[in-house]
Design a protein around this motif. Structure first.
Motif, PDB file in Angstrom:
ATOM      1  N   GLY A   6      44.598  14.225  80.345  1.00  0.00           N
ATOM      2  CA  GLY A   6      43.954  13.318  79.402  1.00  0.00           C
ATOM      3  C   GLY A   6      43.025  13.987  78.415  1.00  0.00           C
ATOM      4  N   TYR A   7      42.746  15.279  78.589  1.00  0.00           N
ATOM      5  CA  TYR A   7      41.844  15.992  77.679  1.00  0.00           C
ATOM      6  C   TYR A   7      42.633  16.632  76.536  1.00  0.00           C
ATOM      7  N   PHE A   8      42.088  16.500  75.354  1.00  0.00           N
ATOM      8  CA  PHE A   8      42.680  17.110  74.160  1.00  0.00           C
ATOM      9  C   PHE A   8      41.597  17.936  73.494  1.00  0.00           C
ATOM     10  N   LEU A   9      41.807  19.240  73.413  1.00  0.00           N
ATOM     11  CA  LEU A   9      40.822  20.169  72.847  1.00  0.00           C
ATOM     12  C   LEU A   9      41.285  20.643  71.481  1.00  0.00           C
ATOM     13  N   VAL A  10      40.404  20.498  70.486  1.00  0.00           N
ATOM     14  CA  VAL A  10      40.679  20.963  69.124  1.00  0.00           C
ATOM     15  C   VAL A  10      39.643  22.015  68.769  1.00  0.00           C
ATOM     16  N   SER A  11      40.102  23.185  68.389  1.00  0.00           N
ATOM     17  CA  SER A  11      39.197  24.289  68.081  1.00  0.00           C
ATOM     18  C   SER A  11      39.317  24.739  66.635  1.00  0.00           C
ATOM     19  N   ASP A  12      38.172  24.918  65.997  1.00  0.00           N
ATOM     20  CA  ASP A  12      38.128  25.646  64.731  1.00  0.00           C
ATOM     21  C   ASP A  12      38.694  27.049  64.961  1.00  0.00           C
ATOM     22  N   PHE A  13      39.105  27.690  63.893  1.00  0.00           N
ATOM     23  CA  PHE A  13      39.762  28.996  64.002  1.00  0.00           C
ATOM     24  C   PHE A  13      38.776  30.140  63.718  1.00  0.00           C
ATOM     25  N   ASP A  14      38.467  30.374  62.435  1.00  0.00           N
ATOM     26  CA  ASP A  14      37.558  31.464  62.066  1.00  0.00           C
ATOM     27  C   ASP A  14      36.138  31.150  62.544  1.00  0.00           C
ATOM     28  N   GLY A  15      35.527  32.107  63.214  1.00  0.00           N
ATOM     29  CA  GLY A  15      34.165  31.929  63.693  1.00  0.00           C
ATOM     30  C   GLY A  15      34.072  31.165  64.995  1.00  0.00           C
ATOM     31  N   THR A  16      35.217  30.769  65.560  1.00  0.00           N
ATOM     32  CA  THR A  16      35.209  30.018  66.818  1.00  0.00           C
ATOM     33  C   THR A  16      36.287  30.533  67.771  1.00  0.00           C
ATOM     34  N   ILE A 207      48.569   9.506  66.440  1.00  0.00           N
ATOM     35  CA  ILE A 207      49.990   9.815  66.583  1.00  0.00           C
ATOM     36  C   ILE A 207      50.320  10.584  67.855  1.00  0.00           C
ATOM     37  N   LEU A 208      49.308  11.034  68.585  1.00  0.00           N
ATOM     38  CA  LEU A 208      49.556  11.757  69.826  1.00  0.00           C
ATOM     39  C   LEU A 208      50.202  10.847  70.865  1.00  0.00           C
ATOM     40  N   GLU A 209      51.198  11.366  71.547  1.00  0.00           N
ATOM     41  CA  GLU A 209      51.820  10.660  72.658  1.00  0.00           C
ATOM     42  C   GLU A 209      51.987  11.627  73.818  1.00  0.00           C
ATOM     43  N   PRO A 210      51.458  11.290  74.990  1.00  0.00           N
ATOM     44  CA  PRO A 210      50.602  10.132  75.267  1.00  0.00           C
ATOM     45  C   PRO A 210      49.233  10.279  74.595  1.00  0.00           C
ATOM     46  N   LYS A 211      48.515   9.167  74.460  1.00  0.00           N
ATOM     47  CA  LYS A 211      47.214   9.186  73.817  1.00  0.00           C
ATOM     48  C   LYS A 211      46.228  10.027  74.634  1.00  0.00           C
ATOM     49  N   ALA A 212      45.334  10.695  73.911  1.00  0.00           N
ATOM     50  CA  ALA A 212      44.276  11.446  74.580  1.00  0.00           C
ATOM     51  C   ALA A 212      43.217  10.487  75.102  1.00  0.00           C
ATOM     52  N   ARG A 213      42.733  10.723  76.310  1.00  0.00           N
ATOM     53  CA  ARG A 213      41.647   9.914  76.859  1.00  0.00           C
ATOM     54  C   ARG A 213      40.281  10.507  76.529  1.00  0.00           C
ATOM     55  N   CYS A 214      40.231  11.808  76.283  1.00  0.00           N
ATOM     56  CA  CYS A 214      38.966  12.466  75.936  1.00  0.00           C
ATOM     57  C   CYS A 214      39.255  13.600  74.960  1.00  0.00           C
ATOM     58  N   VAL A 215      38.620  13.552  73.799  1.00  0.00           N
ATOM     59  CA  VAL A 215      38.806  14.578  72.775  1.00  0.00           C
ATOM     60  C   VAL A 215      37.587  15.493  72.749  1.00  0.00           C
ATOM     61  N   VAL A 216      37.835  16.774  72.898  1.00  0.00           N
ATOM     62  CA  VAL A 216      36.798  17.796  72.818  1.00  0.00           C
ATOM     63  C   VAL A 216      37.046  18.595  71.548  1.00  0.00           C
ATOM     64  N   ALA A 217      36.008  18.804  70.740  1.00  0.00           N
ATOM     65  CA  ALA A 217      36.157  19.584  69.502  1.00  0.00           C
ATOM     66  C   ALA A 217      35.049  20.620  69.421  1.00  0.00           C
ATOM     67  N   ILE A 218      35.403  21.805  68.954  1.00  0.00           N
ATOM     68  CA  ILE A 218      34.430  22.889  68.819  1.00  0.00           C
ATOM     69  C   ILE A 218      34.569  23.536  67.450  1.00  0.00           C
ATOM     70  N   GLY A 219      33.441  23.813  66.810  1.00  0.00           N
ATOM     71  CA  GLY A 219      33.443  24.454  65.503  1.00  0.00           C
ATOM     72  C   GLY A 219      32.080  25.052  65.203  1.00  0.00           C
ATOM     73  N   ASP A 220      32.020  25.799  64.096  1.00  0.00           N
ATOM     74  CA  ASP A 220      30.785  26.552  63.816  1.00  0.00           C
ATOM     75  C   ASP A 220      30.205  26.357  62.426  1.00  0.00           C
ATOM     76  N   TYR A 221      30.944  25.707  61.493  1.00  0.00           N
ATOM     77  CA  TYR A 221      30.484  25.719  60.100  1.00  0.00           C
ATOM     78  C   TYR A 221      30.437  24.295  59.542  1.00  0.00           C
ATOM     79  N   PHE A 222      29.963  24.184  58.289  1.00  0.00           N
ATOM     80  CA  PHE A 222      29.786  22.877  57.659  1.00  0.00           C
ATOM     81  C   PHE A 222      31.071  22.051  57.674  1.00  0.00           C
ATOM     82  N   ASN A 223      32.205  22.720  57.450  1.00  0.00           N
ATOM     83  CA  ASN A 223      33.473  21.978  57.380  1.00  0.00           C
ATOM     84  C   ASN A 223      33.969  21.504  58.742  1.00  0.00           C
ATOM     85  N   ASP A 224      33.207  21.796  59.806  1.00  0.00           N
ATOM     86  CA  ASP A 224      33.558  21.314  61.139  1.00  0.00           C
ATOM     87  C   ASP A 224      32.751  20.077  61.541  1.00  0.00           C
TER      88      ASP A 224
END
Length: 279
Positions: A6-16, A207-224
């Protein structure tokens, strides 16, 4: 069932996600592989193109779609195609670029229609980062670039030039149709209005299937920032800007010390201790 079901992790690329050598560390790769084996899903969110991500990921799994072009596109690696694109107003964007090049003849201007990007100002030096990394780009006049644009970047070592371009945009007819951001110290860019990593994450959750129950996101800059605000659990490496760290519920090791591996260990510790609940 795995511990990360149920966890969906999204990570920034540069600097993360990548280290100072522009590579995903072995520790991060192993951590993501284990995360997926335990039921999690992993994605990236970057301003880069699909062509300029692959050379730096090593053995990192690409099993979920990624947010590219700072939110202007979502790309399915398995199908090797975009599953979402948010396009700029072409005529207004082109007119604004011409105004900027007239005022700043040495400014580096990059246009991103998907695939290779284009450096369009013939009087400007190439972006040294693009040269160093061997990124996929071409030099081409503005009028020869395909019409469907995802984003535009202005690169300058002089921050006052980028500040002046931001002021120009604020007063330009393009402004209501664009979302602008400083994506790195020497980069100012714009996408279509309302388009950022947060809006793309919102779309990706739909649009994710199955749906995420918990979204984790990590980033380091203004655009995150918008992406972290969209997440259930926002995180940031300790090397992130203070404004970004303030949003984080979890602060990890620096990106040079495998921030993603550290995040996943902290998340696992929280789950096992019963301190993290998902809907």
């Amino acid at each position: 069932m795995g511990i990360f079901d149920g966890y969906f992790l999204v990570s920034d690329f540069d600097g993360t996600l990548i280290d100072r050598n522009s590579q995903v560390s072995d520790e991060n790769v192993r951590a993501v592989q284990s995360f997926i084996a335990e039921g999690g899903r992993f994605s990236g969110a970057t301003g880069r193109t699909e062509l300029n991500v692959v050379p730096y990921i090593g053995d990192l799994p690409l099993s979920s779609p990624w947010i590219l072009y700072n939110g202007a596109a979502i790309y399915d690696w398995g199908k090797q195609k975009f599953i979402h694109r948010a396009l700029l107003d072409g005529p207004l964007s082109q007119a604004f670029i011409r105004k900027v090049m007239a005022r700043f003849p040495a400014i580096n201007v990059q246009v991103f229609p998907g695939g290779p990007f284009y450096q369009v100002n013939p009087t400007a030096a190439p972006d040294p980062v693009a040269i160093k990394e061997g990124q996929h780009f071409e030099e081409k006049p503005l009028e020869e670039i395909p019409a469907a644009w995802l984003k535009v970047i202005f690169y300058s070592r002089q921050g006052e030039n980028l500040d002046a371009i931001k002021t120009m945009l604020d007063e330009d007819p393009l402004n209501p149709h664009a979302h602008s951001m400083r994506s790195a110290q020497h980069y100012f860019e714009f996408t279509a209005a309302g388009v950022n990593k947060g809006s793309a994450l919102r779309r990706l959750k739909e649009i994710l299937e199955p749906k995420a129950r918990c979204v984790v996101a990590i980033g380091d800059y203004f655009n995150d920032i918008e992406m972290l605000q969209e997440a259930d659990i926002p995180a940031a490496p300790e090397s992130a800007l203070p404004e970004v760290r303030e949003l984080a519920r979890i602060v990890t090791a620096c990106h040079t010390q495998s921030a993603i591996a550290d995040l996943l260990q902290k998340l696992e510790d929280e789950i096992r201790a019963g301190r993290t609940e998902i809907p």
